[in-house]
Design an enzyme around this catalytic site. Structure first.
Site, mmCIF file in Angstrom:
data_model
loop_
_atom_site.group_PDB
_atom_site.id
_atom_site.type_symbol
_atom_site.label_atom_id
_atom_site.label_comp_id
_atom_site.label_asym_id
_atom_site.label_seq_id
_atom_site.Cartn_x
_atom_site.Cartn_y
_atom_site.Cartn_z
ATOM 1 N N SER A 184 0.826 -1.206 0.000
ATOM 2 C CA SER A 184 0.000 0.000 0.000
ATOM 3 C C SER A 184 0.858 1.254 0.000
ATOM 4 O O SER A 184 1.909 1.298 0.640
ATOM 5 C CB SER A 184 -0.884 0.000 1.250
ATOM 6 O OG SER A 184 -1.479 1.271 1.423
ATOM 7 N N TYR B 12 -3.430 5.220 -4.678
ATOM 8 C CA TYR B 12 -4.766 5.822 -4.757
ATOM 9 C C TYR B 12 -4.669 7.049 -5.655
ATOM 10 O O TYR B 12 -3.584 7.550 -5.942
ATOM 11 C CB TYR B 12 -5.236 6.255 -3.363
ATOM 12 C CG TYR B 12 -5.565 5.130 -2.416
ATOM 13 C CD1 TYR B 12 -6.643 4.288 -2.649
ATOM 14 C CD2 TYR B 12 -4.813 4.930 -1.271
ATOM 15 C CE1 TYR B 12 -6.960 3.275 -1.754
ATOM 16 C CE2 TYR B 12 -5.123 3.921 -0.369
ATOM 17 C CZ TYR B 12 -6.205 3.100 -0.623
ATOM 18 O OH TYR B 12 -6.517 2.106 0.258
ATOM 19 N N THR C 282 -6.051 1.507 -6.831
ATOM 20 C CA THR C 282 -7.262 1.227 -6.041
ATOM 21 C C THR C 282 -8.178 2.434 -6.155
ATOM 22 O O THR C 282 -7.815 3.535 -5.736
ATOM 23 C CB THR C 282 -6.913 0.961 -4.569
ATOM 24 O OG1 THR C 282 -5.981 -0.114 -4.517
ATOM 25 C CG2 THR C 282 -8.152 0.593 -3.762
ATOM 26 N N LYS D 40 -8.016 -2.187 -9.024
ATOM 27 C CA LYS D 40 -8.625 -2.867 -7.870
ATOM 28 C C LYS D 40 -9.876 -2.122 -7.420
ATOM 29 O O LYS D 40 -9.869 -0.896 -7.332
ATOM 30 C CB LYS D 40 -7.600 -2.904 -6.731
ATOM 31 C CG LYS D 40 -8.080 -3.491 -5.416
ATOM 32 C CD LYS D 40 -6.906 -3.717 -4.491
ATOM 33 C CE LYS D 40 -7.329 -4.218 -3.137
ATOM 34 N NZ LYS D 40 -7.856 -3.170 -2.249
ATOM 35 N N HIS E 168 -13.089 -3.538 -1.155
ATOM 36 C CA HIS E 168 -12.189 -3.009 -0.133
ATOM 37 C C HIS E 168 -12.394 -3.732 1.203
ATOM 38 O O HIS E 168 -12.307 -3.148 2.281
ATOM 39 C CB HIS E 168 -12.407 -1.505 0.035
ATOM 40 C CG HIS E 168 -11.144 -0.726 0.213
ATOM 41 N ND1 HIS E 168 -10.577 0.048 -0.778
ATOM 42 C CD2 HIS E 168 -10.310 -0.597 1.283
ATOM 43 C CE1 HIS E 168 -9.471 0.617 -0.325
ATOM 44 N NE2 HIS E 168 -9.278 0.247 0.924
HETATM 45 C C1 LIG Z 1 -7.087 -2.512 7.765
HETATM 46 C C2 LIG Z 1 -7.170 -2.515 6.276
HETATM 47 C C3 LIG Z 1 -6.440 -1.576 5.536
HETATM 48 C C4 LIG Z 1 -6.516 -1.569 4.131
HETATM 49 N N1 LIG Z 1 -5.764 -0.673 3.413
HETATM 50 C C5 LIG Z 1 -5.768 -0.733 2.046
HETATM 51 C C6 LIG Z 1 -4.906 0.098 1.273
HETATM 52 O O1 LIG Z 1 -4.133 0.896 1.805
HETATM 53 N N2 LIG Z 1 -4.947 -0.020 -0.074
HETATM 54 C C7 LIG Z 1 -5.793 -0.892 -0.716
HETATM 55 O O2 LIG Z 1 -5.790 -0.968 -1.942
HETATM 56 N N3 LIG Z 1 -6.616 -1.698 0.010
HETATM 57 C C8 LIG Z 1 -6.607 -1.650 1.352
HETATM 58 N N4 LIG Z 1 -7.392 -2.507 2.077
HETATM 59 C C9 LIG Z 1 -8.243 -3.479 1.362
HETATM 60 C C10 LIG Z 1 -7.463 -4.776 1.099
HETATM 61 O O3 LIG Z 1 -6.452 -4.609 0.132
HETATM 62 C C11 LIG Z 1 -8.410 -5.861 0.579
HETATM 63 O O4 LIG Z 1 -9.149 -5.359 -0.486
HETATM 64 C C12 LIG Z 1 -9.340 -6.384 1.670
HETATM 65 O O5 LIG Z 1 -8.708 -6.417 2.931
HETATM 66 C C13 LIG Z 1 -9.814 -7.784 1.291
HETATM 67 O O6 LIG Z 1 -10.725 -8.263 2.231
HETATM 68 P P1 LIG Z 1 -10.322 -9.243 3.438
HETATM 69 O O7 LIG Z 1 -9.669 -8.391 4.468
HETATM 70 O O8 LIG Z 1 -11.611 -9.795 3.879
HETATM 71 O O9 LIG Z 1 -9.356 -10.270 2.874
HETATM 72 C C14 LIG Z 1 -7.332 -2.512 3.475
HETATM 73 C C15 LIG Z 1 -8.034 -3.459 4.224
HETATM 74 C C16 LIG Z 1 -7.959 -3.481 5.605
HETATM 75 C C17 LIG Z 1 -8.710 -4.520 6.374
#
Ligand SMILES: Cc1cc2nc3c(=O)[nH]c(=O)nc-3n(C[C@H](O)[C@H](O)[C@H](O)COP(=O)(O)O)c2cc1C
Length: 414
Positions: free
Chosen positions: A113, A135, A161, A258, A282
């Site tokens: 990220s 982003y 994303t 994404k 997300h």
């Molecule tokens: C705490 C947290 C922080 C996240 N931060 C980002 C991020 O910085 N960039 C991004 O593209 N997705 C982010 N995501 C989404 C994840 O990349 C992913 O899409 C998501 O966690 C998938 O679902 P799951 O946690 O049920 O596996 C984040 C998810 C969580 C739980």
């Protein structure tokens, strides 16, 4: 001699890793990982819908050897599971470097990220197969600079994303996270640290988490704080599809978009030249009551699966979930919370533990379903409830997709 009652650090399911993470992390840090927005309907559906799909296993005729390997964007991986980028601070002192090492040790790709706590150079050094996530934030010049840096560090692909809509309220309350760890914040958070001595001790060896985002550091100043970077993002006008095409062309290399849940957006991703998409909401942290990604996957894969690589993320907690996503058309899945629980529970080894569990669970599914390779998984391996799928945005046919915003000039600040 080890204490005879010392807990076995190995855990046998991701849910056990989550229980250990809850015990080990300060409540605010744990709550930031659980996340979810508003009612929390979408994260519940992400996991719940995967459980609604049922397997149709065979009783004999199983294959003695099974191939779980594949490739994503030209990179061979030993199992169809990638690390999804998460911008999370303070879980573990080694943070994303530990995750990247674990992914490398298990032969898969690291997604980093732009809001992560470790610089892209350190993460690529730990795993040469790192994808950098961006982003739409800041000016075009800011974005070009950040992409140049990631490219120079050796990132193998860009993950854009684009689904975030700043919907952050949670019915069960959001944790209070400080902007930076100054004396005032330390005093306020001391009670949380005291009740989590293991976490505190680990950090004591490394210093206090600084809560900055090094990959967004400007050339002429220090890295912004997490909330400083978030403020820039909130003030950036959202991108049109022309802007996304610009981003794709500016990056030049392999490009993964994404956050897709709609068929028409998947077609637009094809139009702007994306090489891959992730069907993603997300992790249910965005617009609540968006359906589970596994419900959206089939219609999207049927529509564009022959034109770009289709991945899925959201709710994957076990190898059987991976098999179900592949059966419905995903080339691979990305995981978020699953590896965060592993990281919190046992650092790099905990992330390896999670990847091993997913590999073993996937192998069991492929064995039971009578296949010798993940390529043979198909909808015929599943019992799919009626009205399981959600075909979002499918009214327009190919070639009739409206461009949705046609800004041709730089609408971003700066
Ligand atoms: C705490 C947290 C922080 C996240 N931060 C980002 C991020 O910085 N960039 C991004 O593209 N997705 C982010 N995501 C989404 C994840 O990349 C992913 O899409 C998501 O966690 C998938 O679902 P799951 O946690 O049920 O596996 C984040 C998810 C969580 C739980």
């Amino acid at each position: 001699m080890e204490w005879p009652w010392k807990q076995n650090p190995w855990f046998e399911t991701v849910l056990e890793a989550q229980r250990r993470a809850k015990k080990r992390l300060p409540p605010s840090v744990y709550a930031a990982l659980v996340a979810g927005s508003e009612r929390g309907t979408t994260p519940r559906d992400n996991t719940g819908a995967l459980a609604e799909l049922e397997f149709a296993p065979h009783v004999a005729g199983h294959q003695p050897e099974r191939d779980l390997s594949t490739s994503v964007l030209g990179i061979p991986i030993s199992l169809p599971v990638l690390i999804s980028p998460t911008g999370v601070q303070a879980v573990h002192p080694d943070g994303e470097v530990a995750v990247a090492r674990a992914a490398a040790a298990r032969g898969t790709i690291m997604g980093l990220s732009s809001f992560a706590s470790k610089p892209v150079e350190e993460v690529v050094a730990a795993n040469e197969n790192t994808f950098f996530q961006l982003y739409w934030t800041g000016s075009r010049d800011d974005m070009i600079r950040r992409m140049d840096r990631a490219r120079a560090a050796g990132a193998k692909a860009l993950i854009a994303t684009l689904d975030w809509s700043f919907s952050i309220g949670r019915d069960w309350g959001s944790p209070q996270i400080p902007d930076k760890m100054d004396l005032q914040a330390m005093i306020r958070f001391a009670p949380e640290g005291i009740v989590r001595p293991g976490w505190l001790l680990e950090w004591a060896k490394h210093g206090i988490p600084d809560l900055t985002v090094p990959n967004l550091q400007p050339p002429d100043g220090p890295a912004p704080t997490f909330f400083g970077a978030y403020g820039e993002w909130m003030q950036t006008p959202p991108p049109s599809w022309d802007d996304v095409r610009w981003l794709r062309e500016e990056w030049g290399g392999r490009f993964l978009l994404k956050g897709i849940t709609r068929v028409d957006d998947a077609k637009r991703a094809v139009d702007i030249g994306a090489d891959a998409i992730s069907v993603s909401n997300h992790g249910g942290n965005n617009l609540d009551t968006t359906p589970a990604t596994i419900r959206c996957l089939g219609p999207i894969a049927d529509s564009v699966g022959d034109q770009l690589e289709v991945l899925l993320d959201g709710g994957v907690r076990r190898g059987g979930d991976v098999a179900k996503a592949l059966a419905l058309g995903a080339r691979a899945v990305m995981i978020g919370r699953a590896y965060l629980w592993g990281l919190a529970a046992n650092g790099q080894t905990g992330v390896e533990n999670v990847l091993d569990l997913l590999r073993m669970g996937l192998d069991s599914a492929v064995l039971g379903l009578g296949h010798s390779s993940i390529d043979e998984l198909s909808p015929a391996d599943l019992w799919i409830p009626q009205e399981f799928s959600r075909t979002l945005g499918a009214d327009a046919g190919a070639g009739e997709i409206a461009p949705l915003g046609s800004a041709t000039e730089d609408t971003t600040k700066g």
